[in-house]
Design a protein around this motif. Structure first.
Motif, PDB file in Angstrom:
ATOM      1  N   ALA A 267      24.087  63.369 -34.593  1.00  0.00           N
ATOM      2  CA  ALA A 267      22.971  63.428 -35.535  1.00  0.00           C
ATOM      3  C   ALA A 267      22.782  64.896 -35.942  1.00  0.00           C
ATOM      4  O   ALA A 267      23.212  65.810 -35.231  1.00  0.00           O
ATOM      5  N   PRO A 268      22.144  65.141 -37.086  1.00  0.00           N
ATOM      6  CA  PRO A 268      21.943  66.525 -37.531  1.00  0.00           C
ATOM      7  C   PRO A 268      21.299  67.389 -36.444  1.00  0.00           C
ATOM      8  O   PRO A 268      20.327  66.979 -35.809  1.00  0.00           O
ATOM      9  N   GLU A 269      21.885  68.549 -36.229  1.00  0.00           N
ATOM     10  CA  GLU A 269      21.389  69.535 -35.262  1.00  0.00           C
ATOM     11  C   GLU A 269      21.471  69.064 -33.803  1.00  0.00           C
ATOM     12  O   GLU A 269      20.819  69.641 -32.943  1.00  0.00           O
ATOM     13  N   ARG A 270      22.258  68.019 -33.504  1.00  0.00           N
ATOM     14  CA  ARG A 270      22.301  67.470 -32.148  1.00  0.00           C
ATOM     15  C   ARG A 270      23.678  67.577 -31.491  1.00  0.00           C
ATOM     16  O   ARG A 270      23.895  66.998 -30.432  1.00  0.00           O
ATOM     17  N   LEU A 271      24.615  68.316 -32.093  1.00  0.00           N
ATOM     18  CA  LEU A 271      25.965  68.386 -31.540  1.00  0.00           C
ATOM     19  C   LEU A 271      25.968  68.912 -30.103  1.00  0.00           C
ATOM     20  O   LEU A 271      26.583  68.316 -29.217  1.00  0.00           O
ATOM     21  N   ASP A 272      25.273  70.002 -29.845  1.00  0.00           N
ATOM     22  CA  ASP A 272      25.252  70.553 -28.489  1.00  0.00           C
ATOM     23  C   ASP A 272      24.629  69.573 -27.496  1.00  0.00           C
ATOM     24  O   ASP A 272      25.101  69.445 -26.365  1.00  0.00           O
ATOM     25  N   ASP A 273      23.595  68.866 -27.927  1.00  0.00           N
ATOM     26  CA  ASP A 273      22.965  67.864 -27.063  1.00  0.00           C
ATOM     27  C   ASP A 273      23.925  66.706 -26.779  1.00  0.00           C
ATOM     28  O   ASP A 273      23.963  66.189 -25.659  1.00  0.00           O
ATOM     29  N   LEU A 274      24.677  66.290 -27.797  1.00  0.00           N
ATOM     30  CA  LEU A 274      25.641  65.206 -27.613  1.00  0.00           C
ATOM     31  C   LEU A 274      26.740  65.629 -26.647  1.00  0.00           C
ATOM     32  O   LEU A 274      27.123  64.861 -25.760  1.00  0.00           O
ATOM     33  N   VAL A 275      27.241  66.836 -26.788  1.00  0.00           N
ATOM     34  CA  VAL A 275      28.268  67.335 -25.863  1.00  0.00           C
ATOM     35  C   VAL A 275      27.713  67.349 -24.434  1.00  0.00           C
ATOM     36  O   VAL A 275      28.386  66.906 -23.498  1.00  0.00           O
ATOM     37  N   ALA A 276      26.488  67.808 -24.266  1.00  0.00           N
ATOM     38  CA  ALA A 276      25.873  67.828 -22.931  1.00  0.00           C
ATOM     39  C   ALA A 276      25.729  66.410 -22.380  1.00  0.00           C
ATOM     40  O   ALA A 276      25.975  66.171 -21.197  1.00  0.00           O
ATOM     41  N   TRP A 277      25.341  65.455 -23.224  1.00  0.00           N
ATOM     42  CA  TRP A 277      25.199  64.059 -22.803  1.00  0.00           C
ATOM     43  C   TRP A 277      26.551  63.499 -22.360  1.00  0.00           C
ATOM     44  O   TRP A 277      26.638  62.817 -21.337  1.00  0.00           O
ATOM     45  N   VAL A 278      27.592  63.784 -23.133  1.00  0.00           N
ATOM     46  CA  VAL A 278      28.927  63.293 -22.767  1.00  0.00           C
ATOM     47  C   VAL A 278      29.314  63.830 -21.391  1.00  0.00           C
ATOM     48  O   VAL A 278      29.808  63.084 -20.537  1.00  0.00           O
ATOM     49  N   ARG A 279      29.094  65.120 -21.167  1.00  0.00           N
ATOM     50  CA  ARG A 279      29.442  65.713 -19.862  1.00  0.00           C
ATOM     51  C   ARG A 279      28.615  65.105 -18.721  1.00  0.00           C
ATOM     52  O   ARG A 279      29.138  64.870 -17.638  1.00  0.00           O
ATOM     53  N   ALA A 280      27.337  64.881 -18.955  1.00  0.00           N
ATOM     54  CA  ALA A 280      26.446  64.426 -17.891  1.00  0.00           C
ATOM     55  C   ALA A 280      26.494  62.915 -17.648  1.00  0.00           C
ATOM     56  O   ALA A 280      26.283  62.461 -16.531  1.00  0.00           O
ATOM     57  N   VAL A 281      26.764  62.125 -18.700  1.00  0.00           N
ATOM     58  CA  VAL A 281      26.658  60.673 -18.595  1.00  0.00           C
ATOM     59  C   VAL A 281      27.997  59.961 -18.820  1.00  0.00           C
ATOM     60  O   VAL A 281      28.448  59.184 -17.979  1.00  0.00           O
ATOM     61  N   ALA A 282      28.616  60.215 -19.962  1.00  0.00           N
ATOM     62  CA  ALA A 282      29.806  59.450 -20.338  1.00  0.00           C
ATOM     63  C   ALA A 282      31.014  59.754 -19.456  1.00  0.00           C
ATOM     64  O   ALA A 282      31.699  58.826 -19.009  1.00  0.00           O
ATOM     65  N   LEU A 283      31.293  61.024 -19.219  1.00  0.00           N
ATOM     66  CA  LEU A 283      32.472  61.352 -18.404  1.00  0.00           C
ATOM     67  C   LEU A 283      32.342  60.830 -16.976  1.00  0.00           C
ATOM     68  O   LEU A 283      33.296  60.223 -16.465  1.00  0.00           O
ATOM     69  N   PRO A 284      31.198  60.999 -16.306  1.00  0.00           N
ATOM     70  CA  PRO A 284      31.075  60.411 -14.967  1.00  0.00           C
ATOM     71  C   PRO A 284      31.214  58.881 -14.978  1.00  0.00           C
ATOM     72  O   PRO A 284      31.751  58.298 -14.043  1.00  0.00           O
ATOM     73  N   GLU A 285      30.738  58.241 -16.049  1.00  0.00           N
ATOM     74  CA  GLU A 285      30.864  56.781 -16.145  1.00  0.00           C
ATOM     75  C   GLU A 285      32.337  56.364 -16.160  1.00  0.00           C
ATOM     76  O   GLU A 285      32.701  55.345 -15.563  1.00  0.00           O
TER      77      GLU A 285
END
Length: 84
Positions: free
Chosen positions: A15-33
């Motif tokens: 989403a606009p202005e959310r790239l860094d937040d999305l990357v952080a979410w992927v590292r914290a949630v998606a990759l461990p999953e």
């Protein structure tokens, strides 16, 4: 002998202005999953995030978690077999 390795390619448009937040979410949630020691994370200049991950065994990798308002549309996922 099976020489194929289940692999996932996951792509999301931030989403606009959310790239860094999305990357952080992927590292914290998606990759461990995924539980993969072989996951690679990419970001693009047009605010997209891509994960490519292979797993050992027969399980088909998938990211089920929802990044919510961090994305402009639902993420896309494709499953492949890595061949050697």
């Amino acid at each position: 002998m099976n020489d194929r390795r289940p692999t996932l390619m996951w792509e999301a448009a931030a989403a606009p202005e959310r790239l860094d937040d999305l990357v952080a979410w992927v590292r914290a949630v998606a990759l461990p999953e995924l539980g993969s020691d072989d996951a690679r994370l990419f970001r693009s200049n047009d605010d997209r995030v891509v994960v490519i991950a292979s797993v050992d065994g027969e399980d088909r990798p998938r990211i089920a978690a929802d990044p919510g308002d961090l994305v402009r549309r639902p993420p896309h996922q494709w499953r492949f077999d890595e061949i050697s």
